[in-house]
Design an enzyme around this catalytic site. Structure first.
Site, PDB file in Angstrom:
ATOM      1  N   LYS A 150       0.841  -1.210   0.000  1.00 26.84           N
ATOM      2  CA  LYS A 150       0.000   0.000   0.000  1.00 26.84           C
ATOM      3  C   LYS A 150       0.867   1.247   0.000  1.00 26.84           C
ATOM      4  O   LYS A 150       2.069   1.206   0.382  1.00 26.84           O
ATOM      5  CB  LYS A 150      -0.943   0.006   1.199  1.00 26.84           C
ATOM      6  CG  LYS A 150      -0.275  -0.159   2.582  1.00 26.84           C
ATOM      7  CD  LYS A 150       0.301   1.089   3.196  1.00 26.84           C
ATOM      8  CE  LYS A 150       0.968   0.841   4.546  1.00 26.84           C
ATOM      9  NZ  LYS A 150       1.659   1.997   5.115  1.00 26.84           N
ATOM     10  N   GLY A 191       7.298   1.313   5.005  1.00 23.93           N
ATOM     11  CA  GLY A 191       6.029   2.047   5.002  1.00 23.93           C
ATOM     12  C   GLY A 191       5.124   1.624   3.864  1.00 23.93           C
ATOM     13  O   GLY A 191       4.145   2.303   3.543  1.00 23.93           O
ATOM     14  N   LEU A 192       5.433   0.474   3.257  1.00 22.26           N
ATOM     15  CA  LEU A 192       4.628  -0.025   2.126  1.00 22.26           C
ATOM     16  C   LEU A 192       3.714  -1.179   2.556  1.00 22.26           C
ATOM     17  O   LEU A 192       2.987  -1.727   1.716  1.00 22.26           O
ATOM     18  CB  LEU A 192       5.543  -0.497   0.986  1.00 22.26           C
ATOM     19  CG  LEU A 192       6.398   0.594   0.335  1.00 22.26           C
ATOM     20  CD1 LEU A 192       7.394  -0.019  -0.649  1.00 22.26           C
ATOM     21  CD2 LEU A 192       5.509   1.617  -0.387  1.00 22.26           C
ATOM     22  N   GLY A 243       4.980  -6.575   5.110  1.00 19.10           N
ATOM     23  CA  GLY A 243       4.729  -7.618   6.111  1.00 19.10           C
ATOM     24  C   GLY A 243       3.238  -7.769   6.388  1.00 19.10           C
ATOM     25  O   GLY A 243       2.733  -8.882   6.549  1.00 19.10           O
ATOM     26  N   SER A 244       2.510  -6.643   6.404  1.00 20.93           N
ATOM     27  CA  SER A 244       1.061  -6.685   6.640  1.00 20.93           C
ATOM     28  C   SER A 244       0.354  -7.394   5.484  1.00 20.93           C
ATOM     29  O   SER A 244      -0.565  -8.191   5.701  1.00 20.93           O
ATOM     30  CB  SER A 244       0.500  -5.265   6.765  1.00 20.93           C
ATOM     31  OG  SER A 244       1.127  -4.592   7.821  1.00 20.93           O
ATOM     32  N   ASP A 289      -2.221  -2.279   9.571  1.00 18.12           N
ATOM     33  CA  ASP A 289      -2.433  -2.153   8.119  1.00 18.12           C
ATOM     34  C   ASP A 289      -2.962  -3.431   7.481  1.00 18.12           C
ATOM     35  O   ASP A 289      -3.213  -3.470   6.274  1.00 18.12           O
ATOM     36  CB  ASP A 289      -1.104  -1.827   7.406  1.00 18.12           C
ATOM     37  CG  ASP A 289      -0.522  -0.508   7.859  1.00 18.12           C
ATOM     38  OD1 ASP A 289      -1.294   0.378   8.279  1.00 18.12           O
ATOM     39  OD2 ASP A 289       0.718  -0.352   7.777  1.00 18.12           O
TER      40      ASP A 289
HETATM   41  O1  C5P Z   1       0.199  -2.009  14.204  1.00 14.63           O
HETATM   42  P1  C5P Z   1       1.635  -2.027  13.859  1.00 14.63           P
HETATM   43  O2  C5P Z   1       2.305  -3.330  14.221  1.00 14.63           O
HETATM   44  O3  C5P Z   1       1.916  -1.624  12.454  1.00 14.63           O
HETATM   45  O4  C5P Z   1       2.310  -0.914  14.774  1.00 14.63           O
HETATM   46  C1  C5P Z   1       3.690  -0.832  15.022  1.00 14.63           C
HETATM   47  C2  C5P Z   1       3.925   0.255  16.071  1.00 14.63           C
HETATM   48  O5  C5P Z   1       3.629   1.538  15.517  1.00 14.63           O
HETATM   49  C3  C5P Z   1       3.029   0.148  17.297  1.00 14.63           C
HETATM   50  O6  C5P Z   1       3.614  -0.686  18.271  1.00 14.63           O
HETATM   51  C4  C5P Z   1       2.923   1.589  17.765  1.00 14.63           C
HETATM   52  O7  C5P Z   1       4.059   1.954  18.526  1.00 14.63           O
HETATM   53  C5  C5P Z   1       2.979   2.378  16.464  1.00 14.63           C
HETATM   54  N1  C5P Z   1       1.628   2.736  15.962  1.00 14.63           N
HETATM   55  C6  C5P Z   1       0.924   3.746  16.603  1.00 14.63           C
HETATM   56  N2  C5P Z   1      -0.326   4.071  16.156  1.00 14.63           N
HETATM   57  C7  C5P Z   1      -0.862   3.432  15.099  1.00 14.63           C
HETATM   58  C8  C5P Z   1      -0.155   2.425  14.424  1.00 14.63           C
HETATM   59  C9  C5P Z   1       1.100   2.097  14.890  1.00 14.63           C
HETATM   60  O8  C5P Z   1       1.408   4.342  17.568  1.00 14.63           O
HETATM   61  N3  C5P Z   1      -2.091   3.796  14.680  1.00 14.63           N
END
Ligand code: C5P
Length: 305
Positions: free
Chosen positions: A26, A121-122, A125-126, A159
């Site tokens: 994305k 940022g793409l 992994g998600s 994501d």
């Molecule tokens: O959900 P994800 O694993 O991508 O998030 C990685 C880290 O990014 C989280 O542990 C958090 O510190 C931060 N994050 C956040 N707010 C979000 C998404 C991610 O603070 N909406």
């Protein structure tokens, strides 16, 4: 209304039972941080689009309950150092989550052909996690609803839901897991490049200043719906950019170079470190890619949305 459909375009089942699926990425065309939440995450309003830049997964059922993961022989050697193949990889976590929820006793051998870099940022992994959930629901023949699959996706990462859905574009709220589809029109082309170092998402969020008056994605979504590429660009935005640049000085240098020479406005996707520019047509996209490759001496990806 949130989108609870889950969809895997282009999945192919070989005669020997192996399932081959692609796993998309994305771009965030807009990302505003609305508030810090009690659970440590941030409340977002972000516009995501699904791109043509994909990994591929090959999955084969096992009679026992083991879940194994390896990189394909043709994956670039650099990924061996940056992609974990153990229980911390979102692919294995997705498989385990589905096993636990359904009680399925089968396992799986997965071969990942990786092209989307980590910490970019793409959503690479998600996308892998989303592709695994969808593929294993089918391979393990489990009657799990799209909604249940989305609940699992939300546990795995912010994501994953967008990449699990069948949306080409969406406004995503909450942590990013609440999806509101946007009916995007026309063909959209982007050029993306990642500095040599990626960004750690948690670190970038921790450097973000919450704005007193947050921006809205409304104008952007109107232009996406009307297929107006040039007008839409005026409303691309990412609140995490300054925090990301302070973690990764090479990003700043690259942004400066791109703004100077091909004189393009440059944006960041997610928490970075991928930078991107928009093109008005496929022909223009090819030209910009050549210019950027010469300027930056790095791989530049042409992404279609
Ligand atoms: O959900 P994800 O694993 O991508 O998030 C990685 C880290 O990014 C989280 O542990 C958090 O510190 C931060 N994050 C956040 N707010 C979000 C998404 C991610 O603070 N909406």
């Amino acid at each position: 209304m949130s989108c609870w459909t889950a969809c895997q375009p282009g999945a192919k089942r070989a005669a020997d039972g192996e399932l081959v699926v692609s796993s998309s990425s994305k771009l965030n065309l807009f990302l505003e941080v609305l508030a810090k939440r009690d659970d440590g995450f941030h409340e977002l309003e972000t516009v995501m689009v699904r791109t043509s830049f994909c990994d591929t997964l090959r999955l084969r059922v096992r009679a026992d309950s083991r879940c194994t993961l390896r990189l394909s022989d043709t994956t670039a050697s650099g990924f061996a150092k940056t992609v974990p193949l153990d229980e911390t990889n979102l692919i294995i976590r997705a498989a385990r989550t589905l096993q636990q929820l359904t009680g399925c006793r089968n396992g799986v051998d997965i071969v990942l052909h990786k092209t989307i870099p980590p910490q970019a940022g793409l959503g690479g992994g998600s996308g892998n996690a989303a592709a695994t959930l969808l593929a294993l629901r089918s391979l393990w023949e489990q009657s799990v609803s799209d909604r249940e699959l989305h609940n699992m996706a939300a546990q795995l990462g912010s994501d994953v839901n967008f990449l699990l859905s069948d949306c080409r574009a969406a406004v995503c709220r909450g942590r990013g897991e609440e999806i509101h589809p946007v009916a995007i029109r026309g063909n959209w082309y982007f050029l993306a490049v990642r500095p040599s170092l990626g960004n750690a998402t948690a670190e970038v969020f921790s450097r973000c200043q919450i704005p007193e008056r947050p921006r809205s994605s409304l104008k952007l979504t109107e232009h996406l719906q009307n297929g107006r590429v040039a007008a839409a660009q005026q409303f691309f935005f990412n609140r995490l950019t300054s925090g990301a640049v302070s973690c990764n000085p090479e990003m700043q240098r690259m942004m400066h170079k791109i703004a100077q020479k091909p004189r393009r406005v440059v944006w960041m996707s997610g928490s970075g470190s991928t930078l991107f520019v928009a093109a008005m047509s496929f022909v223009e996209a090819q030209q910009i890619r050549t210019d950027l490759q010469q300027l930056l001496r790095r791989d530049v990806w042409l992404l279609r949305v």
